[in-house]
Design a protein around this motif. Structure first.
Motif, PDB file in Angstrom:
ATOM      1  N   ASP A   1     102.784  18.451  14.645  1.00 39.05           N
ATOM      2  CA  ASP A   1     103.888  19.393  15.121  1.00 39.05           C
ATOM      3  C   ASP A   1     103.631  18.804  16.742  1.00 39.05           C
ATOM      4  OD1 ASP A   1     101.389  20.429  16.372  1.00 39.05           O
ATOM      5  OD2 ASP A   1     101.872  22.145  15.200  1.00 39.05           O
ATOM      6  N   GLU A   2     104.519  19.446  17.369  1.00 37.70           N
ATOM      7  CA  GLU A   2     104.728  19.103  19.014  1.00 37.70           C
ATOM      8  C   GLU A   2     103.296  19.288  19.728  1.00 37.70           C
ATOM      9  OE1 GLU A   2     108.132  20.607  21.142  1.00 37.70           O
ATOM     10  OE2 GLU A   2     109.527  19.705  19.560  1.00 37.70           O
ATOM     11  N   ALA A   3     102.723  20.215  19.329  1.00 37.17           N
ATOM     12  CA  ALA A   3     101.294  20.385  20.012  1.00 37.17           C
ATOM     13  C   ALA A   3     100.479  19.477  19.717  1.00 37.17           C
ATOM     14  CB  ALA A   3     100.707  22.003  19.646  1.00 37.17           C
ATOM     15  N   GLU A   4     100.358  19.013  18.626  1.00 39.86           N
ATOM     16  CA  GLU A   4      99.535  17.967  18.190  1.00 39.86           C
ATOM     17  C   GLU A   4      99.657  16.558  18.910  1.00 39.86           C
ATOM     18  OE1 GLU A   4      97.573  17.211  14.075  1.00 39.86           O
ATOM     19  OE2 GLU A   4      99.324  18.510  13.436  1.00 39.86           O
ATOM     20  N   LEU A   5     101.167  16.369  18.749  1.00 40.69           N
ATOM     21  CA  LEU A   5     101.629  15.009  19.253  1.00 40.69           C
ATOM     22  C   LEU A   5     101.421  15.121  20.961  1.00 40.69           C
ATOM     23  CD1 LEU A   5     105.156  14.785  17.390  1.00 40.69           C
ATOM     24  CD2 LEU A   5     103.023  13.289  17.260  1.00 40.69           C
ATOM     25  N   ALA A   6     101.411  16.376  21.492  1.00 38.42           N
ATOM     26  CA  ALA A   6     101.453  16.250  22.848  1.00 38.42           C
ATOM     27  C   ALA A   6      99.989  16.029  23.355  1.00 38.42           C
ATOM     28  CB  ALA A   6     101.894  17.775  23.333  1.00 38.42           C
ATOM     29  N   ALA A   7      98.835  16.697  22.455  1.00 40.37           N
ATOM     30  CA  ALA A   7      97.569  16.488  22.790  1.00 40.37           C
ATOM     31  C   ALA A   7      97.393  14.754  22.633  1.00 40.37           C
ATOM     32  CB  ALA A   7      96.744  17.179  21.938  1.00 40.37           C
ATOM     33  N   LEU A   8      98.096  14.113  21.443  1.00 41.71           N
ATOM     34  CA  LEU A   8      97.695  12.681  21.298  1.00 41.71           C
ATOM     35  C   LEU A   8      98.376  11.844  22.330  1.00 41.71           C
ATOM     36  CD1 LEU A   8      96.771  11.206  18.479  1.00 41.71           C
ATOM     37  CD2 LEU A   8      99.306  10.928  18.085  1.00 41.71           C
ATOM     38  N   LEU A   9      99.458  12.492  22.810  1.00 44.50           N
ATOM     39  CA  LEU A   9      99.980  11.586  24.095  1.00 44.50           C
ATOM     40  C   LEU A   9      99.380  11.760  25.350  1.00 44.50           C
ATOM     41  CD1 LEU A   9     102.502  10.129  25.139  1.00 44.50           C
ATOM     42  CD2 LEU A   9     103.527  12.111  25.601  1.00 44.50           C
ATOM     43  N   ARG A  10      98.668  12.949  25.527  1.00 40.34           N
ATOM     44  CA  ARG A  10      97.742  13.124  26.807  1.00 40.34           C
ATOM     45  C   ARG A  10      96.531  12.144  26.590  1.00 40.34           C
ATOM     46  NH1 ARG A  10      99.262  18.685  26.087  1.00 40.34           N
ATOM     47  NH2 ARG A  10      97.263  18.833  24.742  1.00 40.34           N
ATOM     48  N   SER A  11      95.905  12.206  25.363  1.00 44.35           N
ATOM     49  CA  SER A  11      94.794  11.131  25.111  1.00 44.35           C
ATOM     50  C   SER A  11      95.185   9.733  25.310  1.00 44.35           C
ATOM     51  CB  SER A  11      94.264  11.490  23.759  1.00 44.35           C
ATOM     52  OG  SER A  11      93.299  10.618  23.491  1.00 44.35           O
TER      53      SER A  11
ATOM     54  N   ALA B   1     105.291   0.431  22.901  1.00 40.66           N
ATOM     55  CA  ALA B   1     106.085   0.774  24.057  1.00 40.66           C
ATOM     56  C   ALA B   1     105.468   0.228  25.331  1.00 40.66           C
ATOM     57  CB  ALA B   1     106.445   2.113  24.251  1.00 40.66           C
ATOM     58  N   ALA B   2     103.817   0.739  25.462  1.00 36.20           N
ATOM     59  CA  ALA B   2     103.343   0.131  26.621  1.00 36.20           C
ATOM     60  C   ALA B   2     103.084  -0.980  26.745  1.00 36.20           C
ATOM     61  CB  ALA B   2     101.722   0.877  26.408  1.00 36.20           C
ATOM     62  N   VAL B   3     102.656  -1.729  25.602  1.00 35.47           N
ATOM     63  CA  VAL B   3     102.405  -3.233  25.939  1.00 35.47           C
ATOM     64  C   VAL B   3     103.541  -4.140  26.041  1.00 35.47           C
ATOM     65  CG1 VAL B   3     100.282  -3.056  24.502  1.00 35.47           C
ATOM     66  CG2 VAL B   3     102.522  -3.925  23.248  1.00 35.47           C
ATOM     67  N   ARG B   4     104.716  -3.729  25.757  1.00 34.98           N
ATOM     68  CA  ARG B   4     105.999  -4.387  25.803  1.00 34.98           C
ATOM     69  C   ARG B   4     106.033  -5.083  27.239  1.00 34.98           C
ATOM     70  NH1 ARG B   4     111.826  -3.215  26.664  1.00 34.98           N
ATOM     71  NH2 ARG B   4     110.939  -1.195  27.525  1.00 34.98           N
ATOM     72  N   ASP B   5     106.393  -4.181  28.111  1.00 34.71           N
ATOM     73  CA  ASP B   5     106.295  -4.559  29.663  1.00 34.71           C
ATOM     74  C   ASP B   5     105.193  -4.110  30.392  1.00 34.71           C
ATOM     75  OD1 ASP B   5     106.881  -1.826  29.492  1.00 34.71           O
ATOM     76  OD2 ASP B   5     108.921  -2.272  30.365  1.00 34.71           O
ATOM     77  N   MET B   6     104.158  -3.639  30.059  1.00 33.12           N
ATOM     78  CA  MET B   6     103.122  -3.061  30.619  1.00 33.12           C
ATOM     79  C   MET B   6     103.297  -1.840  31.457  1.00 33.12           C
ATOM     80  SD  MET B   6     100.832  -4.928  29.241  1.00 33.12           S
ATOM     81  CE  MET B   6      99.179  -4.549  29.955  1.00 33.12           C
ATOM     82  N   ARG B   7     104.277  -1.144  31.152  1.00 32.63           N
ATOM     83  CA  ARG B   7     104.615   0.172  31.660  1.00 32.63           C
ATOM     84  C   ARG B   7     104.992   1.043  30.463  1.00 32.63           C
ATOM     85  NH1 ARG B   7     106.222   0.477  36.767  1.00 32.63           N
ATOM     86  NH2 ARG B   7     107.373   1.988  36.463  1.00 32.63           N
ATOM     87  N   PHE B   8     104.670   2.478  30.803  1.00 37.96           N
ATOM     88  CA  PHE B   8     104.865   3.437  29.718  1.00 37.96           C
ATOM     89  C   PHE B   8     105.605   4.508  30.573  1.00 37.96           C
ATOM     90  CE2 PHE B   8     102.819   6.822  27.079  1.00 37.96           C
ATOM     91  CZ  PHE B   8     103.870   6.468  25.962  1.00 37.96           C
ATOM     92  N   GLY B   9     107.139   4.733  30.249  1.00 40.27           N
ATOM     93  CA  GLY B   9     107.767   5.713  31.021  1.00 40.27           C
ATOM     94  C   GLY B   9     109.009   6.027  30.189  1.00 40.27           C
ATOM     95  N   LEU B  10     109.824   6.688  30.732  1.00 42.05           N
ATOM     96  CA  LEU B  10     111.228   7.068  30.282  1.00 42.05           C
ATOM     97  C   LEU B  10     112.018   5.981  29.576  1.00 42.05           C
ATOM     98  CD1 LEU B  10     112.471   9.585  33.058  1.00 42.05           C
ATOM     99  CD2 LEU B  10     111.861  10.276  30.740  1.00 42.05           C
TER     100      LEU B  10
ATOM    101  N   PRO C   1     106.339  13.258  29.366  1.00 41.77           N
ATOM    102  CA  PRO C   1     105.726  13.587  28.287  1.00 41.77           C
ATOM    103  C   PRO C   1     106.384  14.431  27.320  1.00 41.77           C
ATOM    104  CG  PRO C   1     104.359  13.876  30.246  1.00 41.77           C
ATOM    105  CD  PRO C   1     105.646  13.705  30.747  1.00 41.77           C
ATOM    106  N   GLU C   2     107.087  15.589  27.561  1.00 40.32           N
ATOM    107  CA  GLU C   2     108.134  16.302  27.029  1.00 40.32           C
ATOM    108  C   GLU C   2     108.991  15.515  26.045  1.00 40.32           C
ATOM    109  OE1 GLU C   2     110.676  20.378  26.840  1.00 40.32           O
ATOM    110  OE2 GLU C   2     110.051  19.586  28.660  1.00 40.32           O
ATOM    111  N   ARG C   3     109.728  14.670  26.753  1.00 43.91           N
ATOM    112  CA  ARG C   3     110.889  13.576  26.030  1.00 43.91           C
ATOM    113  C   ARG C   3     110.033  12.590  25.088  1.00 43.91           C
ATOM    114  NH1 ARG C   3     114.846  11.530  30.512  1.00 43.91           N
ATOM    115  NH2 ARG C   3     115.931  10.832  28.453  1.00 43.91           N
ATOM    116  N   ALA C   4     108.916  12.194  25.386  1.00 44.49           N
ATOM    117  CA  ALA C   4     108.317  11.204  24.352  1.00 44.49           C
ATOM    118  C   ALA C   4     107.826  12.023  23.210  1.00 44.49           C
ATOM    119  CB  ALA C   4     106.930  10.680  25.121  1.00 44.49           C
ATOM    120  N   VAL C   5     107.154  13.401  23.551  1.00 42.53           N
ATOM    121  CA  VAL C   5     106.893  13.999  22.270  1.00 42.53           C
ATOM    122  C   VAL C   5     108.063  14.295  21.596  1.00 42.53           C
ATOM    123  CG1 VAL C   5     106.175  16.427  21.614  1.00 42.53           C
ATOM    124  CG2 VAL C   5     104.617  15.135  23.157  1.00 42.53           C
TER     125      VAL C   5
END
Length: 533
Positions: A178-188, A230-239, A208-212
């Protein structure tokens, strides 16, 4: 009968014990109760072995019990204890290493003879349940576990419960994070990126909210893969990476083979007429939010769009999702059916679970009478699979908790099961009739604008008069035919070209006049007009 790669068999007696947890916390609470109540056998339906294993490890610690996990390739992990040869009814050797418990029969012997009240987790046992000896031994183990206060937990991507065990095994479908699990996963994940320092992380507080939100419906491993890609594509992780995460979700939906993810390429403004339906939809635009719940309103459930072929029912389904800015999923009922026993119901459950995991979402079922029409007879032509799939769908329609708005379209009312038309299944049944002259004008103008033509250069009234009895698709076809004629003559299309094309068309209202009259008669007292505001 052939062997299914992912078989699912839940007998009628067992249906009442097959249910789906709402979240991992809910599942943990349920399992805690089952273990305390000394349920001997639980079957967890999931492909996320690591996620479930961590949860079961936590529960084992709470109950101060050993947790022993088995696979057919490794046997039981750390499974070593000494038997008294004289006391062992199955004559196992004095020392039973993990490698000797690889086969299902030896593994079940191991459970029977283990001296502790442990949690025994067996992964992917279901392919071996075609063997009556294994089924018999499993029955022995379940009976023993009940007396010895042991708990057997079967984990697999599908449940194949033998009829003999249908009253003793509780099947639980494990939900995706659920969103709580995904949010914790994203934070980690973000913390690990920052600790390494090679990837720049977007500081936007909304990211973070939009990514979750974009990752909802993905499993834990799929979410990590999407974030990593997403992170390794251009070495950036964001919107800017939100579309990539959504793309991963679309791939997951496509792999179901039953659901299809549709892009928003229409809007209600591209649908001519149906002013009554448009007004109904406008009044419910904000009905999926918490403000509506606080006001006391239920979640909108769905619509059945009944009407003449070619009058824009499918187009309307797409436009509804665009108008409400919700994802659109198309459920292909024909793809649900499997040649294997129980496979069809399992496919339907998985598809509906996927739709719920993506909620709020619009679920579109086109020509629903073709998918469920076989249930109006005896339902035995396919061994009862149609009836079981239909029953699964009806139960979900009645009991679903997540905001999944169902838009079903139908052309032939006589082929629809009466159970589908019962009050409460849908919020409303709308009848979409042939367009009126004013609606034909609007439809013609819309298609002219789509083709970069100025509607003001055409006599819309003359076209509307010449297309009496045409449905929306036939109005469009008249324009297309006129444009082909003009293109061939190397000139611009005119009103006269359209009128000539219309004169050459025999509309559906002529060839199927009796069927349309019968449909109108039924809808007059049983459905709401989509045209009348």
């Amino acid at each position: 009968m052939g062997h299914a790669p992912t078989p699912v068999k839940v007998s009628p007696a067992h249906q009442r014990r097959y249910h789906r947890a709402v979240s991992l916390d809910h599942l943990r609470d349920e399992l805690r109760v089952y273990i305390r109540a000394r349920y001997p056998a639980l079957w967890l339906v999931t492909d996320e072995e690591d996620r479930v294993s961590r949860m079961l490890g936590t529960l084992a610690s709470e109950f101060n019990r050993p947790l022993l996990s088995w696979t057919c390739t490794s046997g039981f992990d750390d499974a070593r204890f000494v038997f008294d040869r004289a006391a062992s009814p199955r004559g196992l050797p004095d020392a039973t290493p993990a490698t000797m418990a690889r086969t299902p029969d030896k593994a079940l012997d191991y459970v029977m003879n283990h001296p502790e009240r442990a949690l025994f987790v067996m992964h992917d046992l279901h392919p071996f349940l075609d063997d009556p000896v294994i089924v018999r031994k499993l029955r022995d183990v379940v009976g023993h576990a009940r007396r010895a206060f042991k708990t057997l937990v079967l984990v697999s991507g599908a449940a194949k419960v033998p009829d003999e065990l249908s009253r003793d095994v509780t099947v639980i479908e494990v939900p995706p994070p659920d969103e709580a699990e995904l949010a914790a996963l994203l934070r980690s994940f973000i913390e690990s990126l920052r600790s390494v320092g090679r990837v720049a992380v977007d500081a936007d507080p909304t990211f973070p909210e939009r990514a979750v939100h974009a990752a909802r419906g993905l499993t834990e491993s799929q979410a990590i893969q999407a974030f990593s890609r997403a992170a390794v594509r251009d070495m950036r992780f964001g919107l800017d990476d939100i579309p990539l995460i959504l793309d991963e979700k679309k791939q997951v939906v496509r792999r179901t083979g039953v659901l299809e993810f549709f892009e928003h390429d229409e809007s209600l403004s591209t649908v001519g007429g149906i002013d009554g339906l448009k007004q109904w939809l406008a009044s419910r635009t904000s009905a999926f939010g918490e403000r509506a719940r606080a006001f006391g309103l239920p979640q909108p459930r769905g619509l059945l769009l009944l009407g003449v072929q070619g009058c824009g029912k499918s187009l309307t389904a797409k436009a509804i999702a665009a108008h409400w800015r919700l994802p659109l999923l198309r459920l292909d009922i024909g793809s649900v059916f499997s040649p294997y026993v129980g496979g069809s119901e399992a496919n339907m459950r998985k598809a509906l679970a996927m739709a719920e995991s993506l909620a709020p979402v619009v679920l579109w079922i086109d020509e629903v009478e073709k998918g469920f029409g076989g249930t109006t007879g005896s339902g035995n032509a396919d061994g009862g699979a149609s009836l079981r799939v239909f029953s699964t769908f009806l139960t979900w329609m009645q009991e679903r908790k997540r905001p999944v708005f169902v838009v079903a379209t139908a052309n032939r009312i006589a082929e629809l099961p009466p159970e589908l038309l019962r009050k409460g299944r849908f919020d409303e049944i709308f009848f979409v009739d042939l367009p009126t002259p004013a609606e034909r004008e609007a439809i013609f103008a819309i298609h002219l604008a789509k083709r970069h033509r100025d509607p003001g250069r055409f006599d819309l009234g003359a076209v509307a008069g010449a297309t009496h009895g045409f449905n929306g698709a036939e109005v469009e076809l008249a324009l297309v035919s006129a444009m082909y004629a003009a293109f061939s003559a190397e000139r611009e299309v005119t009103t006269e070209d359209v009128l000539a094309a219309a004169r050459e068309t025999v509309p559906l209202s002529t060839t199927m006049a009796e069927d349309i009259d019968a449909l109108r008669t039924w809808a007059r007292t049983r459905a709401r007009s989509a045209a009348v505001a």
